[in-house]
Design an enzyme around this catalytic site. Structure first.
Site, mmCIF file in Angstrom:
data_model
loop_
_atom_site.group_PDB
_atom_site.id
_atom_site.type_symbol
_atom_site.label_atom_id
_atom_site.label_comp_id
_atom_site.label_asym_id
_atom_site.label_seq_id
_atom_site.Cartn_x
_atom_site.Cartn_y
_atom_site.Cartn_z
ATOM 1 N N ARG A 86 -35.819 -7.834 -2.040
ATOM 2 C CA ARG A 86 -35.626 -6.853 -3.107
ATOM 3 C C ARG A 86 -36.831 -5.930 -3.249
ATOM 4 O O ARG A 86 -36.773 -5.001 -4.060
ATOM 5 C CB ARG A 86 -35.424 -7.585 -4.436
ATOM 6 C CG ARG A 86 -33.975 -7.687 -4.915
ATOM 7 C CD ARG A 86 -33.993 -8.620 -6.102
ATOM 8 N NE ARG A 86 -32.940 -8.518 -7.045
ATOM 9 C CZ ARG A 86 -31.899 -9.367 -7.115
ATOM 10 N NH1 ARG A 86 -31.720 -10.288 -6.205
ATOM 11 N NH2 ARG A 86 -31.039 -9.270 -8.106
ATOM 12 N N ARG A 123 -18.930 -9.470 -17.205
ATOM 13 C CA ARG A 123 -18.918 -10.612 -16.273
ATOM 14 C C ARG A 123 -19.120 -11.935 -17.029
ATOM 15 O O ARG A 123 -19.938 -12.033 -17.944
ATOM 16 C CB ARG A 123 -20.042 -10.444 -15.253
ATOM 17 C CG ARG A 123 -20.151 -11.625 -14.296
ATOM 18 C CD ARG A 123 -20.966 -11.301 -13.092
ATOM 19 N NE ARG A 123 -22.374 -11.058 -13.387
ATOM 20 C CZ ARG A 123 -23.254 -10.711 -12.467
ATOM 21 N NH1 ARG A 123 -22.871 -10.520 -11.221
ATOM 22 N NH2 ARG A 123 -24.517 -10.509 -12.805
ATOM 23 N N ARG A 155 -23.985 -14.919 -18.323
ATOM 24 C CA ARG A 155 -25.334 -15.206 -17.841
ATOM 25 C C ARG A 155 -26.352 -14.612 -18.810
ATOM 26 O O ARG A 155 -26.146 -13.535 -19.326
ATOM 27 C CB ARG A 155 -25.535 -14.549 -16.462
ATOM 28 C CG ARG A 155 -25.339 -15.483 -15.319
ATOM 29 C CD ARG A 155 -25.300 -14.771 -13.991
ATOM 30 N NE ARG A 155 -26.438 -13.915 -13.701
ATOM 31 C CZ ARG A 155 -26.650 -13.339 -12.513
ATOM 32 N NH1 ARG A 155 -25.799 -13.539 -11.531
ATOM 33 N NH2 ARG A 155 -27.691 -12.564 -12.300
ATOM 34 N N ARG A 166 -32.917 -4.483 -15.052
ATOM 35 C CA ARG A 166 -32.640 -4.815 -13.652
ATOM 36 C C ARG A 166 -32.258 -3.560 -12.863
ATOM 37 O O ARG A 166 -32.664 -3.391 -11.718
ATOM 38 C CB ARG A 166 -31.509 -5.855 -13.584
ATOM 39 C CG ARG A 166 -32.013 -7.265 -13.864
ATOM 40 C CD ARG A 166 -30.939 -8.164 -14.403
ATOM 41 N NE ARG A 166 -29.892 -8.443 -13.461
ATOM 42 C CZ ARG A 166 -28.704 -8.928 -13.808
ATOM 43 N NH1 ARG A 166 -28.430 -9.181 -15.073
ATOM 44 N NH2 ARG A 166 -27.800 -9.169 -12.891
HETATM 45 P P1 AMP Z 1 -29.027 -12.222 -8.700
HETATM 46 O O1 AMP Z 1 -28.188 -13.455 -8.858
HETATM 47 O O2 AMP Z 1 -29.253 -11.847 -7.251
HETATM 48 O O3 AMP Z 1 -28.520 -11.086 -9.544
HETATM 49 O O4 AMP Z 1 -30.486 -12.602 -9.267
HETATM 50 C C1 AMP Z 1 -30.688 -12.998 -10.614
HETATM 51 C C2 AMP Z 1 -32.138 -12.801 -10.999
HETATM 52 O O5 AMP Z 1 -32.991 -13.627 -10.173
HETATM 53 C C3 AMP Z 1 -32.658 -11.384 -10.792
HETATM 54 O O6 AMP Z 1 -32.354 -10.530 -11.890
HETATM 55 C C4 AMP Z 1 -34.166 -11.647 -10.673
HETATM 56 O O7 AMP Z 1 -34.756 -11.931 -11.936
HETATM 57 C C5 AMP Z 1 -34.207 -12.944 -9.869
HETATM 58 N N1 AMP Z 1 -34.204 -12.666 -8.411
HETATM 59 C C6 AMP Z 1 -33.218 -12.950 -7.510
HETATM 60 N N2 AMP Z 1 -33.565 -12.585 -6.278
HETATM 61 C C7 AMP Z 1 -34.811 -12.045 -6.384
HETATM 62 C C8 AMP Z 1 -35.715 -11.463 -5.445
HETATM 63 N N3 AMP Z 1 -35.408 -11.350 -4.146
HETATM 64 N N4 AMP Z 1 -36.911 -11.014 -5.922
HETATM 65 C C9 AMP Z 1 -37.256 -11.128 -7.214
HETATM 66 N N5 AMP Z 1 -36.438 -11.654 -8.152
HETATM 67 C C10 AMP Z 1 -35.228 -12.105 -7.750
#
Ligand code: AMP
Length: 219
Positions: A86, A123, A155, A166
């Site tokens: 990311r 969601r 969530r 985000r």
């Molecule tokens: P997601 O399920 O991919 O939407 O991730 C949920 C949350 O986890 C994100 O909003 C971030 O806070 C954290 N997160 C997930 N992947 C990453 C990443 N590659 N780098 C930094 N934070 C992450």
């Protein structure tokens, strides 16, 4: 690897894709949610970032990914990365972790921000099995998961403030990776506004097209 603003349906698309090709699905978001659920000291630290919609610091993310690759030999047969990398630093470190075996394909699932906001705000996710619903298409029985009977809830990082944060971080930190992978000749785009089965079919078509020449060469 799939890139997409949160709510682009990437979670389920990535899981489905991994299942389709019989390879591992590595979602950093899922790894973090597991750590938070287990209430490990690291999990409690991670929770503070996630609940406000902030990115978990690169060092923690990279450590976790490195561990995942070290402990699982089956990843040599292939994997789908979901939600990682990311940031530019994560992308650089990924090349190091993959040690000379770079990613084959990076897919950007393209969805306009207003559609992403609608998808995320509505969601709802099963706390037990992770199945995803929406207020427009809820489970049959009063927010009880159709698949496993677990409670279906929102969530904590799907609140409006966290989502806006985000999206802001997506623009600043993740969007530049599109250019990075385009220059590397690895990037493909998929229209994420259509029905999720059609999104999936487009992704499979792209992957098959990419691997057909390799298969032909090895026979
Ligand atoms: P997601 O399920 O991919 O939407 O991730 C949920 C949350 O986890 C994100 O909003 C971030 O806070 C954290 N997160 C997930 N992947 C990453 C990443 N590659 N780098 C930094 N934070 C992450």
């Amino acid at each position: 690897m799939l890139i997409g603003k949160q709510g682009a349906g990437k979670g389920t698309q990535a899981g489905r894709l991994a299942e389709h090709y019989g390879v591992a699905h590595i979602s950093t978001g899922d790894l973090f949610r597991d750590a938070v659920r287990d209430r490990t000291p690291l999990g409690l630290e991670i929770q503070r970032y996630i609940e406000h919609g902030n990115l978990v610091p690169d060092d923690i993310v990279i450590d976790m990914i490195e561990h995942r690759f070290e402990e699982d030999n089956s990843l040599q047969d292939g994997f789908v990365l979901d939600g990682f990398p990311r940031t530019a630093r994560q992308a650089d470190e990924l090349e190091r972790v993959l040690a000379g075996k770079p990613l084959d394909l990076v897919i950007d699932i393209d969805v306009p921000t207003e559609i992403v906001l609608h998808r995320i705000a509505g969601r709802r996710v099963c706390e037990r099995c992770g199945a995803t619903y929406h207020v427009d298409s809820p489970p049959k029985n009063d927010w009880i998961c159709d698949l496993c009977g677990g409670p279906v809830t929102q969530r904590e990082d799907d609140t409006e403030d966290a989502v806006l944060r985000r999206l802001d971080l997506y623009e600043k930190e993740t969007l530049p990776l599109i250019q990075f992978y385009r220059r590397a000749g690895k990037l493909a785009h998929v229209d994420g506004t259509v029905d999720s089965d059609d999104v999936f079919k487009s992704i499979v078509k792209l992957v098959d097209e990419r691997y057909e020449p390799c298969r032909a060469a090895s026979t």
